[in-house]
Scaffold this active site. Sequence first.
Site, mmCIF file in Angstrom:
data_model
loop_
_atom_site.group_PDB
_atom_site.id
_atom_site.type_symbol
_atom_site.label_atom_id
_atom_site.label_comp_id
_atom_site.label_asym_id
_atom_site.label_seq_id
_atom_site.Cartn_x
_atom_site.Cartn_y
_atom_site.Cartn_z
ATOM 1 N N LYS A 1 0.841 -1.210 0.000
ATOM 2 C CA LYS A 1 0.000 0.000 0.000
ATOM 3 C C LYS A 1 0.877 1.261 0.000
ATOM 4 O O LYS A 1 0.671 2.171 -0.801
ATOM 5 C CB LYS A 1 -0.918 0.025 1.243
ATOM 6 C CG LYS A 1 -1.801 -1.214 1.378
ATOM 7 C CD LYS A 1 -2.686 -1.140 2.607
ATOM 8 C CE LYS A 1 -1.969 -1.149 3.939
ATOM 9 N NZ LYS A 1 -1.288 -2.403 4.265
ATOM 10 N N ARG B 1 -9.927 0.752 8.464
ATOM 11 C CA ARG B 1 -9.482 -0.592 8.855
ATOM 12 C C ARG B 1 -10.543 -1.350 9.626
ATOM 13 O O ARG B 1 -10.308 -2.501 10.005
ATOM 14 C CB ARG B 1 -8.259 -0.463 9.746
ATOM 15 C CG ARG B 1 -6.932 -0.750 9.075
ATOM 16 C CD ARG B 1 -5.845 -0.474 10.093
ATOM 17 N NE ARG B 1 -4.655 -1.188 9.857
ATOM 18 C CZ ARG B 1 -3.591 -0.679 9.228
ATOM 19 N NH1 ARG B 1 -3.638 0.527 8.734
ATOM 20 N NH2 ARG B 1 -2.506 -1.391 9.106
ATOM 21 N N ARG C 1 12.177 -4.784 5.160
ATOM 22 C CA ARG C 1 11.891 -3.397 4.781
ATOM 23 C C ARG C 1 12.719 -2.395 5.601
ATOM 24 O O ARG C 1 12.914 -2.552 6.797
ATOM 25 C CB ARG C 1 10.406 -3.142 5.019
ATOM 26 C CG ARG C 1 9.996 -1.716 4.991
ATOM 27 C CD ARG C 1 8.510 -1.563 4.994
ATOM 28 N NE ARG C 1 7.870 -2.065 6.192
ATOM 29 C CZ ARG C 1 6.574 -2.074 6.372
ATOM 30 N NH1 ARG C 1 5.769 -1.648 5.425
ATOM 31 N NH2 ARG C 1 6.059 -2.536 7.487
ATOM 32 N N ARG D 1 11.229 -0.236 11.216
ATOM 33 C CA ARG D 1 10.105 -0.031 12.141
ATOM 34 C C ARG D 1 10.144 -1.038 13.287
ATOM 35 O O ARG D 1 10.419 -2.225 13.064
ATOM 36 C CB ARG D 1 8.783 -0.181 11.374
ATOM 37 C CG ARG D 1 8.394 1.069 10.643
ATOM 38 C CD ARG D 1 7.248 0.900 9.689
ATOM 39 N NE ARG D 1 6.109 0.131 10.158
ATOM 40 C CZ ARG D 1 4.997 -0.042 9.448
ATOM 41 N NH1 ARG D 1 4.876 0.519 8.257
ATOM 42 N NH2 ARG D 1 4.007 -0.762 9.919
ATOM 43 N N ARG E 1 -0.583 -8.447 13.310
ATOM 44 C CA ARG E 1 -1.166 -7.449 12.410
ATOM 45 C C ARG E 1 -1.993 -8.137 11.318
ATOM 46 O O ARG E 1 -3.061 -7.663 10.930
ATOM 47 C CB ARG E 1 -0.052 -6.588 11.791
ATOM 48 C CG ARG E 1 0.511 -5.573 12.782
ATOM 49 C CD ARG E 1 1.904 -5.084 12.434
ATOM 50 N NE ARG E 1 2.025 -4.488 11.119
ATOM 51 C CZ ARG E 1 3.189 -4.255 10.521
ATOM 52 N NH1 ARG E 1 4.328 -4.573 11.118
ATOM 53 N NH2 ARG E 1 3.221 -3.708 9.331
HETATM 54 P P1 AP5 Z 1 4.865 -1.578 1.833
HETATM 55 O O1 AP5 Z 1 4.495 -0.791 0.621
HETATM 56 O O2 AP5 Z 1 5.578 -0.850 2.918
HETATM 57 O O3 AP5 Z 1 3.569 -2.322 2.394
HETATM 58 P P2 AP5 Z 1 2.316 -1.778 3.177
HETATM 59 O O4 AP5 Z 1 1.120 -2.476 2.622
HETATM 60 O O5 AP5 Z 1 2.293 -0.269 3.179
HETATM 61 O O6 AP5 Z 1 2.654 -2.373 4.595
HETATM 62 P P3 AP5 Z 1 2.596 -1.776 6.045
HETATM 63 O O7 AP5 Z 1 3.334 -2.736 6.900
HETATM 64 O O8 AP5 Z 1 3.052 -0.349 6.076
HETATM 65 O O9 AP5 Z 1 1.091 -1.857 6.325
HETATM 66 P P4 AP5 Z 1 0.410 -1.888 7.650
HETATM 67 O O10 AP5 Z 1 -0.972 -1.738 7.199
HETATM 68 O O11 AP5 Z 1 0.684 -3.030 8.530
HETATM 69 O O12 AP5 Z 1 1.107 -0.670 8.434
HETATM 70 P P5 AP5 Z 1 0.607 0.785 8.817
HETATM 71 O O13 AP5 Z 1 1.765 1.665 8.871
HETATM 72 O O14 AP5 Z 1 -0.584 1.169 8.012
HETATM 73 O O15 AP5 Z 1 5.707 -2.836 1.358
HETATM 74 C C1 AP5 Z 1 6.326 -3.697 2.284
HETATM 75 C C2 AP5 Z 1 7.714 -4.098 1.761
HETATM 76 O O16 AP5 Z 1 7.553 -4.910 0.611
HETATM 77 C C3 AP5 Z 1 8.568 -2.907 1.334
HETATM 78 O O17 AP5 Z 1 9.903 -3.135 1.720
HETATM 79 C C4 AP5 Z 1 8.458 -2.872 -0.188
HETATM 80 O O18 AP5 Z 1 9.671 -2.409 -0.769
HETATM 81 C C5 AP5 Z 1 8.201 -4.337 -0.523
HETATM 82 N N1 AP5 Z 1 7.262 -4.474 -1.645
HETATM 83 C C6 AP5 Z 1 6.144 -3.730 -1.880
HETATM 84 N N2 AP5 Z 1 5.525 -4.148 -3.004
HETATM 85 C C7 AP5 Z 1 6.250 -5.196 -3.470
HETATM 86 C C8 AP5 Z 1 6.136 -6.064 -4.613
HETATM 87 N N3 AP5 Z 1 5.113 -5.945 -5.476
HETATM 88 N N4 AP5 Z 1 7.089 -7.026 -4.757
HETATM 89 C C9 AP5 Z 1 8.122 -7.174 -3.886
HETATM 90 N N5 AP5 Z 1 8.285 -6.367 -2.806
HETATM 91 C C10 AP5 Z 1 7.362 -5.395 -2.590
HETATM 92 O O19 AP5 Z 1 0.070 0.519 10.318
HETATM 93 C C11 AP5 Z 1 0.953 0.222 11.369
HETATM 94 C C12 AP5 Z 1 0.152 0.120 12.661
HETATM 95 O O20 AP5 Z 1 -0.491 1.376 12.938
HETATM 96 C C13 AP5 Z 1 -0.991 -0.894 12.656
HETATM 97 O O21 AP5 Z 1 -0.521 -2.193 12.991
HETATM 98 C C14 AP5 Z 1 -1.909 -0.305 13.735
HETATM 99 O O22 AP5 Z 1 -1.422 -0.575 15.047
HETATM 100 C C15 AP5 Z 1 -1.789 1.186 13.497
HETATM 101 N N6 AP5 Z 1 -2.784 1.715 12.542
HETATM 102 C C16 AP5 Z 1 -2.521 2.232 11.312
HETATM 103 N N7 AP5 Z 1 -3.664 2.618 10.721
HETATM 104 C C17 AP5 Z 1 -4.668 2.327 11.593
HETATM 105 C C18 AP5 Z 1 -6.083 2.481 11.525
HETATM 106 N N8 AP5 Z 1 -6.698 2.981 10.429
HETATM 107 N N9 AP5 Z 1 -6.817 2.049 12.581
HETATM 108 C C19 AP5 Z 1 -6.215 1.543 13.688
HETATM 109 N N10 AP5 Z 1 -4.875 1.369 13.803
HETATM 110 C C20 AP5 Z 1 -4.105 1.757 12.761
#
Ligand code: AP5
Length: 214
Positions: A13, A88, A127, A161, A172
């Site tokens: 994402k 979410r 990552r 992270r 997660r």
């Molecule tokens: P990346 O693009 O970073 O993936 P992502 O989907 O953004 O993953 P996240 O881990 O950031 O998502 P998340 O939803 O768990 O975290 P968030 O910060 O929102 O890609 C991952 C890796 O893969 C990278 O190294 C990239 O280079 C590689 N990659 C990407 N695409 C690829 C491909 N096609 N092929 C190969 N490699 C690839 O949330 C973190 C925490 O915050 C949550 O756990 C929760 O506690 C809290 N939180 C956030 N939002 C909310 C909400 N709305 N409500 C409640 N709690 C929340």
Amino acid sequence: MNIILLGPPGAGKGTQAQRLVERRGMVQLSTGDMLRETRKADTDLGRQVADVMDSGGLVSDEIVSAMIDAKLAALPAETGVIFDGYPRTEAQAHSLDDLLAKNGRSLDHVIELDVNEDALVERITGRFTCASCGKGYHDIFEQPAVEGVCDKCGSTEFKRRPDDNEETVRNRMAEYRAKTAPILPFYEARNLVTRVDGMADMDAVTAAIEAILG
Ligand code: AP5
């Protein structure tokens, strides 16, 4: 244009949102990024958010929806928005409807990145990001052109992270299955959802998303 990128942790994402920002001048609203800013503060809220994030749980709906409310209100109406990691939960999906309406916006697409969860642990634990400009990298899939130097800004400082360890990642993912995947039918009923193969390479995923957005 207002779009949601939906998918489990590591689905890509953030990677795809950054590309849309660069290509289309859209704004990325990532609740994960906002919460990482919040947790830096030495306050009760900062500590509470850090505890939840490090456990792999979800921060309260009220906190994240208030963050989105504030960000949306500050944006010019014509700026396109990518919602990354929000909504979410079902409650957040309803709040987003209200917030979009309040700002005279509507939702154009919900793009679901369809991935194999087993492969995601490798993606997430490999990552890292530039500590200066935030550009994302991966130990195997996206290394800087010159080792140890950010392609975008030249910084030599990188960070990982605290919630990118295997145990937290599994929690997660369980949260995604239990609370986030069930909101898909809410958008499917409005014909807004398109699935993209998130296991394809990054450029192919970008091309598929561009084709949807037109
Ligand atoms: P990346 O693009 O970073 O993936 P992502 O989907 O953004 O993953 P996240 O881990 O950031 O998502 P998340 O939803 O768990 O975290 P968030 O910060 O929102 O890609 C991952 C890796 O893969 C990278 O190294 C990239 O280079 C590689 N990659 C990407 N695409 C690829 C491909 N096609 N092929 C190969 N490699 C690839 O949330 C973190 C925490 O915050 C949550 O756990 C929760 O506690 C809290 N939180 C956030 N939002 C909310 C909400 N709305 N409500 C409640 N709690 C929340």
